[in-house]
Enzyme design. Structure first.
Site, short mmCIF file in Angstrom:
data_model
loop_
_atom_site.label_atom_id
_atom_site.label_comp_id
_atom_site.label_asym_id
_atom_site.label_seq_id
_atom_site.Cartn_x
_atom_site.Cartn_y
_atom_site.Cartn_z
N GLU A 118 -7.29 -32.71 8.58
CA GLU A 118 -8.17 -31.75 7.92
C GLU A 118 -7.92 -30.41 8.58
O GLU A 118 -7.95 -30.32 9.82
CB GLU A 118 -9.65 -32.14 8.08
CG GLU A 118 -10.54 -31.19 7.28
CD GLU A 118 -12.04 -31.38 7.50
OE1 GLU A 118 -12.41 -32.09 8.45
OE2 GLU A 118 -12.81 -30.79 6.73
N ARG A 163 -7.36 -44.66 18.68
CA ARG A 163 -6.97 -43.28 18.97
C ARG A 163 -6.68 -43.14 20.45
O ARG A 163 -7.02 -44.01 21.25
CB ARG A 163 -8.08 -42.32 18.52
CG ARG A 163 -9.41 -42.54 19.20
CD ARG A 163 -10.52 -41.73 18.53
NE ARG A 163 -10.04 -40.46 18.01
CZ ARG A 163 -10.56 -39.84 16.95
NH1 ARG A 163 -11.57 -40.39 16.31
NH2 ARG A 163 -10.10 -38.69 16.55
N LYS A 217 -12.07 -32.13 18.18
CA LYS A 217 -11.87 -30.78 17.65
C LYS A 217 -13.11 -29.93 17.86
O LYS A 217 -13.01 -28.75 18.15
CB LYS A 217 -11.51 -30.85 16.16
CG LYS A 217 -10.07 -31.24 15.91
CD LYS A 217 -9.64 -30.88 14.49
CE LYS A 217 -9.64 -32.09 13.59
NZ LYS A 217 -9.07 -31.82 12.26
#
Length: 556
Positions: free
Chosen positions: A37, A263, A273
């Site tokens: 994104e 992850r 983020k």
RNA sequence: UGCCGGAUGGUGUAAUGGUAGCACCGCAGACUCUGGAUCUGCUUGUCUAGGUUCGAAUCCUAGUCCGGCAACCA
């Protein structure tokens, strides 16, 4: 499978894809995608995903699409899009012509939505978010059906069209899938497909006031693009039944298959983020590309070679176990790469002047010293020599302990590439601080027996350069194990950046921005790509060299 | 205490019923014109309890612990 990857250990995703290919699934085709994104910069965690997504496609002769997952205009921007592309290219991957935006499919997604409504698989719901919270139920209890669930399909079609036309205020209506309000999986309890949101999209501007949700958009995007293997992280595992519901209900064939992996987490850093953005906005770091940041642009500026990052991503493996990888492994990969490739230079950080009293008139005015002992092809450079040189203050001890091998009164050491130096006299100031040494020099042909080699710089011609010494951003290893009531910023390392001036050999002036060096016996440094000026490079410390002596000192 | 997933040395990761291996870290030594690199060696591990089997990290049962899920975020 390509030569390069043949001897790498396998993992469950590689095994799965290999089995699919062997079974002739999807005609033996492998198509993956990396779907960031565009609301932030890519970090080392994304690097792992990129290496998996692009790596698997590469390995099986397929392709990997780069797709901006931009279904929520709130925090997305073209700046992020451009930097994401640049960072992926830097890492060494190429998506060819296969660059897409979710926004490319907005019209098609609306058609799919109408199709679902007419299939009696979706409906326009007028429940407020508050009301819905109540209707949805909780994990241990089934939800209740929305009173709008069974409205006639054509009524929903009409309402949906008016939603799109901007007739209703934000959040007042939404389109929901009609699945199962009693499902033990909350994501199947009539999830929202479309919401009304008056927010300009960086690509489509104000063309839309309704936006699809991730759960609805993602599977459609994958299916349209012919993605065969949709690889993502573990938190989407519970979304998979919904992903499958979307592609199957809409009748896509063949259907992409979603597989999840853990992850990456790294010690001494944060990998979110949101938090990284806060550090940037809060001024705790100088920007997304601050060399202390775990972002790809930060690592590039720090001097981490992309090959080292790729090697690291290979080394961490692919599993479903949520691990915390020691940053020492990353640093190892960086040293390993830089040891092979970095140009050697000498730089003195804390200078001590040495006057050579016996330098013969015919002594060499300069020495040719290898640019990289690990790579003879790298050639040599000339380092001027003279009567006065600078050595590292810590390479001299007036009263050396037995395990100190460097310079001391009456003792000789080798000067890197330039013969031998014996200390004959120690000059001190009034406070007793050593301010200068005197010594005698012997050419390297004399083969003096010494236990150490030290680096040096000629006093005449030495260049003063700014050097930034970076250290880990946080003081604690595991930020996730931090007390509930604390803030991650409480654990920032106050000493993560020190700026110093070093004295480097003259040739350093020609350092090109971005170029990697090893300052011998000190560490790896790179000329900063932003702040270096022609003839006046500024250096960032990439990583230190290991120092067995310092480590032994620390143990005392 | 609903659903989904996971547990192998300090860290990460192999072994898919047949000698628990590799890498990082750490320690010791060799070598070295970087106390770097390289080389050699060493310490440390199958979450627990039962069961199946000649044989279990692997299969079964029951537990324990950890992570994720209750945005109209992705």
């Amino acid at each position: 499978m390509s030569e390069e990857t043949k001897d790498r250990p396998s993992h469950f995703i590689r095994d799965m894809i290999a089995a699919d290919v062997a079974a002739g699934k999807n005609g033996g085709q492998v198509v993956t995608r990396f779907p960031p994104e565009p609301n932030g910069y890519l970090h080392i965690g994304h690097a792992k995903a990129i290496c998996i997504d692009f790596g698997m496609a590469q390995e099986f002769g397929g392709r990997c699409h780069l797709r901006m997952d931009d279904t929520n205009p709130a925090k997305e921007s073209m700046e992020y899009v451009e930097n994401i592309q640049r960072d992926i290219r830097w890492l060494g991957f190429d998506w060819g012509d296969h660059f897409y935006y979710s926004a490319d499919y907005f019209e098609r997604m609306v058609e799919c939505a109408v199709k679902l409504i007419r299939m009696d698989m979706a409906y326009v719901c007028e429940l407020t978010q508050e009301q819905w919270k109540d209707y949805r139920g909780i994990p241990t209890q089934p939800g209740r059906e929305s009173p709008f669930r069974n409205r006639p399909a054509e009524e929903s079609v009409a309402l949906f069209a008016r939603m799109r036309a901007g007739v209703f205020p934000d959040g007042s209506l939404c389109l929901r899938a009609k699945i199962d309000m009693a499902s033990p999986n909350l994501h199947l309890r009539d999830p929202v497909l479309y919401r009304i949101l008056r927010m300009p999209h960086y690509l489509t501007g104000d063309a839309w006031v309704i936006y699809p949700t991730y759960d609805y958009a993602h599977p459609i995007e994958d299916a349209i693009e012919g993605v065969t293997h949709s690889l993502c992280t573990l938190e989407f595992e519970v979304h998979r039944p919904l992903y499958d519901w979307v592609v199957q209900t809409l009748g896509f064939d063949p259907v992409p298959r979603q597989t999840e992996f853990a992850r990456l987490n790294l010690t001494y850093t944060v990998m979110s983020k949101r938090k990284l953005l806060e550090l940037v906005q809060g001024g705790q770091v100088a920007g997304w590309d601050d060399p202390r940041m775990p972002t790809l642009c930060g690592m590039r500026r720090r001097g981490y070679p992309p090959a080292a990052v790729r090697a690291f991503c290979d080394a961490v493996g692919v599993t479903k176990y949520e691990s915390l990888t020691d940053v020492a492994l990353l640093e190892h990969c960086v040293r390993d790469e830089l040891n092979r490739t970095a140009t050697r230079r000498m730089a003195v950080f804390d200078p001590l002047k040495v006057v050579i009293d016996n330098l013969p008139a015919d002594a060499p005015a300069a020495f040719g010293i290898p640019n990289n002992p690990e790579d003879p092809a790298a050639g040599t450079r000339e380092v001027p020599f003279g009567r006065t040189i600078l050595i590292e203050r810590e390479d001299f001890m007036e009263e050396p302990p037995k395990d100190f091998f460097r310079l001391a009164p009456g003792r000789a050491v080798r000067l890197r590439g330039a013969g031998f130096l014996t200390c004959t006299e120690v000059v001190k100031d009034a406070s007793g601080r050593v301010v200068e040494l005197h010594g005698t020099w012997q050419p390297m042909t004399e083969k003096v027996k010494v236990k150490a080699t030290i680096h040096w710089v000629p006093e005449a011609g030495a260049r003063q350069v700014e050097v930034r010494l970076y250290d880990r951003l946080f003081r604690v290893e595991d930020l996730s194990a931090t007390p509930e009531e604390s803030d991650y910023r409480d654990f920032l390392n106050p000493d993560s950046l020190k700026t110093v001036t070093a004295f480097a050999e003259p040739s350093i002036a020609g350092a090109q921005p971005g170029a990697a060096f090893q300052f011998e016996r000190i560490g790896y440094f790179c000329a900063d790509e932003k702040d270096s000026k022609p003839g006046a490079p500024v250096f960032n410390r990439t990583v230190t060299l290991k120092d067995a002596y310092a480590k032994a000192q620390g143990r005392r």
